[in-house]
Design a protein around this motif. Sequence first.
Motif, PDB file in Angstrom:
ATOM      1  N   ALA A  35       0.817  -1.210   0.000  1.00 29.00           N
ATOM      2  CA  ALA A  35       0.000   0.000   0.000  1.00 29.00           C
ATOM      3  C   ALA A  35       0.850   1.258   0.000  1.00 29.00           C
ATOM      4  CB  ALA A  35      -0.924   0.015   1.211  1.00 29.00           C
ATOM      5  N   TRP A  36       0.218   2.339  -0.430  1.00 34.29           N
ATOM      6  CA  TRP A  36       0.822   3.670  -0.395  1.00 34.29           C
ATOM      7  C   TRP A  36      -0.016   4.569   0.515  1.00 34.29           C
ATOM      8  CZ3 TRP A  36       5.434   4.953  -2.416  1.00 34.29           C
ATOM      9  CH2 TRP A  36       5.983   4.111  -3.389  1.00 34.29           C
ATOM     10  N   TYR A  37       0.694   5.357   1.315  1.00 29.85           N
ATOM     11  CA  TYR A  37       0.063   6.329   2.186  1.00 29.85           C
ATOM     12  C   TYR A  37       0.706   7.690   1.927  1.00 29.85           C
ATOM     13  CZ  TYR A  37      -1.738   2.357   4.860  1.00 29.85           C
ATOM     14  OH  TYR A  37      -2.383   1.205   5.234  1.00 29.85           O
ATOM     15  N   ARG A  38      -0.003   8.723   2.312  1.00 27.77           N
ATOM     16  CA  ARG A  38       0.512  10.087   2.186  1.00 27.77           C
ATOM     17  C   ARG A  38       0.340  10.809   3.514  1.00 27.77           C
ATOM     18  NH1 ARG A  38      -2.449  12.568  -2.114  1.00 27.77           N
ATOM     19  NH2 ARG A  38      -4.103  13.061  -0.621  1.00 27.77           N
ATOM     20  N   GLN A  39       1.346  11.568   3.855  1.00 24.60           N
ATOM     21  CA  GLN A  39       1.245  12.438   5.026  1.00 24.60           C
ATOM     22  C   GLN A  39       1.649  13.842   4.614  1.00 24.60           C
ATOM     23  OE1 GLN A  39       3.263  11.126   8.583  1.00 24.60           O
ATOM     24  NE2 GLN A  39       1.871  12.347   9.829  1.00 24.60           N
ATOM     25  N   SER A  40       0.696  14.759   4.735  1.00 24.93           N
ATOM     26  CA  SER A  40       0.946  16.162   4.435  1.00 24.93           C
ATOM     27  C   SER A  40       1.180  16.911   5.742  1.00 24.93           C
ATOM     28  CB  SER A  40      -0.253  16.752   3.685  1.00 24.93           C
ATOM     29  OG  SER A  40      -0.536  16.000   2.535  1.00 24.93           O
ATOM     30  N   PRO A  41       1.847  18.059   5.675  1.00 27.20           N
ATOM     31  CA  PRO A  41       2.121  18.821   6.909  1.00 27.20           C
ATOM     32  C   PRO A  41       0.846  19.090   7.697  1.00 27.20           C
ATOM     33  CG  PRO A  41       3.364  19.736   5.083  1.00 27.20           C
ATOM     34  CD  PRO A  41       2.438  18.705   4.498  1.00 27.20           C
ATOM     35  N   GLY A  42       0.881  18.759   8.986  1.00 26.52           N
ATOM     36  CA  GLY A  42      -0.256  19.037   9.854  1.00 26.52           C
ATOM     37  C   GLY A  42      -1.401  18.059   9.737  1.00 26.52           C
ATOM     38  N   THR A  43      -1.205  16.985   8.977  1.00 30.34           N
ATOM     39  CA  THR A  43      -2.293  16.015   8.819  1.00 30.34           C
ATOM     40  C   THR A  43      -1.824  14.619   9.199  1.00 30.34           C
ATOM     41  OG1 THR A  43      -1.824  15.437   6.519  1.00 30.34           O
ATOM     42  CG2 THR A  43      -3.194  17.386   6.911  1.00 30.34           C
ATOM     43  N   LYS A  86      -2.239  17.627  -8.249  1.00 24.20           N
ATOM     44  CA  LYS A  86      -2.724  18.897  -7.697  1.00 24.20           C
ATOM     45  C   LYS A  86      -1.815  19.305  -6.532  1.00 24.20           C
ATOM     46  CE  LYS A  86      -7.443  17.238  -8.486  1.00 24.20           C
ATOM     47  NZ  LYS A  86      -8.746  16.932  -7.843  1.00 24.20           N
ATOM     48  N   PRO A  87      -1.799  20.580  -6.206  1.00 23.09           N
ATOM     49  CA  PRO A  87      -0.980  21.004  -5.049  1.00 23.09           C
ATOM     50  C   PRO A  87      -1.331  20.251  -3.766  1.00 23.09           C
ATOM     51  CG  PRO A  87      -1.613  22.909  -6.342  1.00 23.09           C
ATOM     52  CD  PRO A  87      -2.343  21.728  -6.924  1.00 23.09           C
ATOM     53  N   GLU A  88      -2.581  19.883  -3.619  1.00 22.79           N
ATOM     54  CA  GLU A  88      -2.983  19.160  -2.405  1.00 22.79           C
ATOM     55  C   GLU A  88      -2.481  17.720  -2.368  1.00 22.79           C
ATOM     56  OE1 GLU A  88      -4.942  20.929  -4.457  1.00 22.79           O
ATOM     57  OE2 GLU A  88      -6.921  19.978  -4.699  1.00 22.79           O
ATOM     58  N   ASP A  89      -1.888  17.249  -3.436  1.00 24.23           N
ATOM     59  CA  ASP A  89      -1.256  15.933  -3.433  1.00 24.23           C
ATOM     60  C   ASP A  89       0.136  15.982  -2.804  1.00 24.23           C
ATOM     61  OD1 ASP A  89      -2.626  15.430  -6.697  1.00 24.23           O
ATOM     62  OD2 ASP A  89      -3.341  14.563  -4.815  1.00 24.23           O
ATOM     63  N   THR A  90       0.593  17.171  -2.498  1.00 25.08           N
ATOM     64  CA  THR A  90       1.911  17.340  -1.879  1.00 25.08           C
ATOM     65  C   THR A  90       1.981  16.644  -0.530  1.00 25.08           C
ATOM     66  OG1 THR A  90       2.350  19.444  -2.992  1.00 25.08           O
ATOM     67  CG2 THR A  90       3.507  19.050  -0.927  1.00 25.08           C
ATOM     68  N   GLY A  91       3.097  15.972  -0.301  1.00 26.89           N
ATOM     69  CA  GLY A  91       3.297  15.296   0.971  1.00 26.89           C
ATOM     70  C   GLY A  91       4.393  14.254   0.858  1.00 26.89           C
ATOM     71  N   VAL A  92       4.617  13.560   1.950  1.00 28.74           N
ATOM     72  CA  VAL A  92       5.543  12.441   1.959  1.00 28.74           C
ATOM     73  C   VAL A  92       4.738  11.170   1.713  1.00 28.74           C
ATOM     74  CG1 VAL A  92       7.273  11.155   3.245  1.00 28.74           C
ATOM     75  CG2 VAL A  92       7.074  13.636   3.545  1.00 28.74           C
TER      76      VAL A  92
END
Length: 121
Positions: A35-43, A86-92
């Motif tokens: 699986a793939w996960y994403r973590q954005s700043p503050g989330t 999209k910019p909201e896809d930004t994250g680790v």
Amino acid sequence: QVHVVESGGGLVQPGGSLRLSCAASGSIFSVGDMAWYRQSPGTERELVAIIYNSGNVKYGDSAKDRFTISRDIARNMVFLGMGSLKPEDTGVYYCRVEAAIWRGEVRQSFWGQGTQVTVSS
């Protein structure tokens, strides 16, 4: 021990594409879900996509119709094709692999260190 390493992140303009790769290596007897996960700043870390041992896939709401998860069973690899970024896809972006080291062992989850994806003009 099982090592999980992600690659393929980077800076991309809105509307662009990226392909992430994740490789599991080490003393592996069998691999299950990946699986793939994403973590954005503050989330909190959120599920982006998962491919089950059966081959069925599931996507998080933000990934539907834009991302594609796939795998190479022989090489213990999982991929995430991302389009229309999209910019909201930004994250680790983190990869999680379920793996067993010994025959008969219940598979455990192993995580990579993550790869940064930044979507910006």
